[in-house]
Design a protein around this motif. Structure first.
Motif, PDB file in Angstrom:
ATOM      1  N   UNK A  72      32.757  39.681  39.208  1.00  0.00           N
ATOM      2  CA  UNK A  72      33.589  40.552  40.046  1.00  0.00           C
ATOM      3  C   UNK A  72      33.900  39.833  41.345  1.00  0.00           C
ATOM      4  N   UNK A  73      35.139  39.372  41.465  1.00  0.00           N
ATOM      5  CA  UNK A  73      35.581  38.642  42.654  1.00  0.00           C
ATOM      6  C   UNK A  73      36.187  39.603  43.675  1.00  0.00           C
ATOM      7  N   UNK A  74      36.429  39.100  44.871  1.00  0.00           N
ATOM      8  CA  UNK A  74      37.021  39.925  45.923  1.00  0.00           C
ATOM      9  C   UNK A  74      38.403  40.437  45.518  1.00  0.00           C
ATOM     10  N   UNK A  75      39.156  39.665  44.745  1.00  0.00           N
ATOM     11  CA  UNK A  75      40.474  40.126  44.282  1.00  0.00           C
ATOM     12  C   UNK A  75      40.329  41.351  43.391  1.00  0.00           C
ATOM     13  N   UNK A  76      39.297  41.381  42.575  1.00  0.00           N
ATOM     14  CA  UNK A  76      39.036  42.548  41.725  1.00  0.00           C
ATOM     15  C   UNK A  76      38.628  43.752  42.540  1.00  0.00           C
ATOM     16  N   UNK A  77      37.781  43.531  43.539  1.00  0.00           N
ATOM     17  CA  UNK A  77      37.356  44.641  44.402  1.00  0.00           C
ATOM     18  C   UNK A  77      38.547  45.194  45.185  1.00  0.00           C
ATOM     19  N   UNK A  78      39.447  44.326  45.607  1.00  0.00           N
ATOM     20  CA  UNK A  78      40.642  44.774  46.320  1.00  0.00           C
ATOM     21  C   UNK A  78      41.488  45.680  45.427  1.00  0.00           C
ATOM     22  N   UNK A  79      41.557  45.373  44.146  1.00  0.00           N
ATOM     23  CA  UNK A  79      42.328  46.217  43.231  1.00  0.00           C
ATOM     24  C   UNK A  79      41.653  47.560  42.984  1.00  0.00           C
ATOM     25  N   UNK A  80      40.341  47.599  43.031  1.00  0.00           N
ATOM     26  CA  UNK A  80      39.639  48.883  42.925  1.00  0.00           C
ATOM     27  C   UNK A  80      39.983  49.770  44.117  1.00  0.00           C
ATOM     28  N   UNK A  81      39.990  49.183  45.311  1.00  0.00           N
ATOM     29  CA  UNK A  81      40.346  49.931  46.521  1.00  0.00           C
ATOM     30  C   UNK A  81      41.799  50.390  46.447  1.00  0.00           C
ATOM     31  N   UNK A  82      42.687  49.504  46.015  1.00  0.00           N
ATOM     32  CA  UNK A  82      44.105  49.853  45.887  1.00  0.00           C
ATOM     33  C   UNK A  82      44.285  51.027  44.914  1.00  0.00           C
ATOM     34  N   UNK A  83      43.613  50.959  43.783  1.00  0.00           N
ATOM     35  CA  UNK A  83      43.706  52.048  42.800  1.00  0.00           C
ATOM     36  C   UNK A  83      43.193  53.347  43.390  1.00  0.00           C
ATOM     37  N   UNK A  84      42.078  53.270  44.119  1.00  0.00           N
ATOM     38  CA  UNK A  84      41.511  54.461  44.751  1.00  0.00           C
ATOM     39  C   UNK A  84      42.497  55.082  45.738  1.00  0.00           C
ATOM     40  N   UNK A  85      43.131  54.275  46.527  1.00  0.00           N
ATOM     41  CA  UNK A  85      44.052  54.778  47.554  1.00  0.00           C
ATOM     42  C   UNK A  85      45.360  55.284  46.972  1.00  0.00           C
ATOM     43  N   UNK A  86      45.742  54.806  45.789  1.00  0.00           N
ATOM     44  CA  UNK A  86      46.993  55.240  45.174  1.00  0.00           C
ATOM     45  C   UNK A  86      46.799  56.334  44.117  1.00  0.00           C
ATOM     46  N   UNK A  87      45.569  56.747  43.905  1.00  0.00           N
ATOM     47  CA  UNK A  87      45.308  57.773  42.887  1.00  0.00           C
ATOM     48  C   UNK A  87      44.996  59.116  43.529  1.00  0.00           C
ATOM     49  N   UNK A  88      45.782  59.506  44.495  1.00  0.00           N
ATOM     50  CA  UNK A  88      45.491  60.722  45.265  1.00  0.00           C
ATOM     51  C   UNK A  88      45.458  61.981  44.406  1.00  0.00           C
ATOM     52  N   UNK A  89      46.182  61.997  43.293  1.00  0.00           N
ATOM     53  CA  UNK A  89      46.196  63.187  42.437  1.00  0.00           C
ATOM     54  C   UNK A  89      45.153  63.106  41.331  1.00  0.00           C
ATOM     55  N   UNK A  90      44.492  61.977  41.214  1.00  0.00           N
ATOM     56  CA  UNK A  90      43.463  61.786  40.193  1.00  0.00           C
ATOM     57  C   UNK A  90      42.119  61.526  40.857  1.00  0.00           C
ATOM     58  N   UNK A  91      41.073  61.956  40.177  1.00  0.00           N
ATOM     59  CA  UNK A  91      39.712  61.686  40.618  1.00  0.00           C
ATOM     60  C   UNK A  91      39.343  60.303  40.085  1.00  0.00           C
ATOM     61  N   UNK A  92      39.343  59.276  40.947  1.00  0.00           N
ATOM     62  CA  UNK A  92      39.036  57.916  40.518  1.00  0.00           C
ATOM     63  C   UNK A  92      37.528  57.711  40.475  1.00  0.00           C
ATOM     64  N   UNK A  93      37.068  57.170  39.345  1.00  0.00           N
ATOM     65  CA  UNK A  93      35.656  56.891  39.148  1.00  0.00           C
ATOM     66  C   UNK A  93      35.505  55.463  38.641  1.00  0.00           C
ATOM     67  N   UNK A  94      34.477  54.792  39.103  1.00  0.00           N
ATOM     68  CA  UNK A  94      34.218  53.415  38.704  1.00  0.00           C
ATOM     69  C   UNK A  94      32.858  53.364  38.018  1.00  0.00           C
ATOM     70  N   UNK A  95      32.833  52.745  36.846  1.00  0.00           N
ATOM     71  CA  UNK A  95      31.575  52.543  36.131  1.00  0.00           C
ATOM     72  C   UNK A  95      31.094  51.133  36.452  1.00  0.00           C
ATOM     73  N   UNK A  96      29.960  51.059  37.145  1.00  0.00           N
ATOM     74  CA  UNK A  96      29.404  49.767  37.553  1.00  0.00           C
ATOM     75  C   UNK A  96      27.889  49.882  37.624  1.00  0.00           C
ATOM     76  N   UNK A  97      27.226  48.871  37.105  1.00  0.00           N
ATOM     77  CA  UNK A  97      25.764  48.838  37.147  1.00  0.00           C
ATOM     78  C   UNK A  97      25.310  47.383  37.152  1.00  0.00           C
ATOM     79  N   UNK A  98      24.239  47.120  37.854  1.00  0.00           N
ATOM     80  CA  UNK A  98      23.645  45.783  37.820  1.00  0.00           C
ATOM     81  C   UNK A  98      24.167  44.833  38.876  1.00  0.00           C
TER      82      UNK A  98
END
Length: 127
Positions: A72-98
């Motif tokens: 998981x690189x910083x570019x991937x984390x940036x896309x998670x944040x982008x998705x979170x900020x653009x999904x205002x009508x959806x409940x965004x959830x991330x599955x991550x462990x370890x």
């Protein structure tokens, strides 16, 4: 890009780079984006493309499953944040462990912004 999932004969939107794949699974009220391989600069644009497509579907829940991510690189984390900020009508959830996925999110304090779940089942079930 469209690809056959190999199991049911159904076609699912997928995007891939040389080291990873993102698959969109539309379940109606829930859309799951499964990411496998290295979520880095090469795969991040594909995650963005399918996350934008998922948001346009207007699901109640948008889940990004990082279970099969090997890096998981910083570019991937940036896309998670982008998705979170653009999904205002959806409940965004991330599955991550370890250490590969959860630890970088903790170090960058993205766990304060993103709803993190240990398994896909937990992300699907929780209200």
């Amino acid at each position: 890009m469209e690809a056959n999932d190999g199991n049911t004969g159904d076609r699912q939107p997928t995007a891939n780079s040389s080291d990873g794949v993102v698959t969109l699974d539309d379940r109606g009220a829930c859309v799951v984006l499964r990411v496998s391989g290295a979520l880095d600069l090469a795969l991040a644009p594909q995650l963005r493309q399918l996350a934008e497509r998922a948001v346009r579907l207007g699901p109640e829940k948008l889940i990004i499953d990082l279970t099969e991510v090997s890096f998981l690189a910083s570019a991937g984390m940036a896309e998670l944040v982008r998705a979170h900020r653009h999904s205002s009508k959806s409940d965004l959830r991330v599955v991550a462990v370890g250490r590969i996925t959860l630890r970088p999110l903790q170090i960058t304090r993205l766990t304060d912004e993103l709803a993190i779940f240990p398994t896909l089942s937990a992300a699907l079930d929780e209200q």
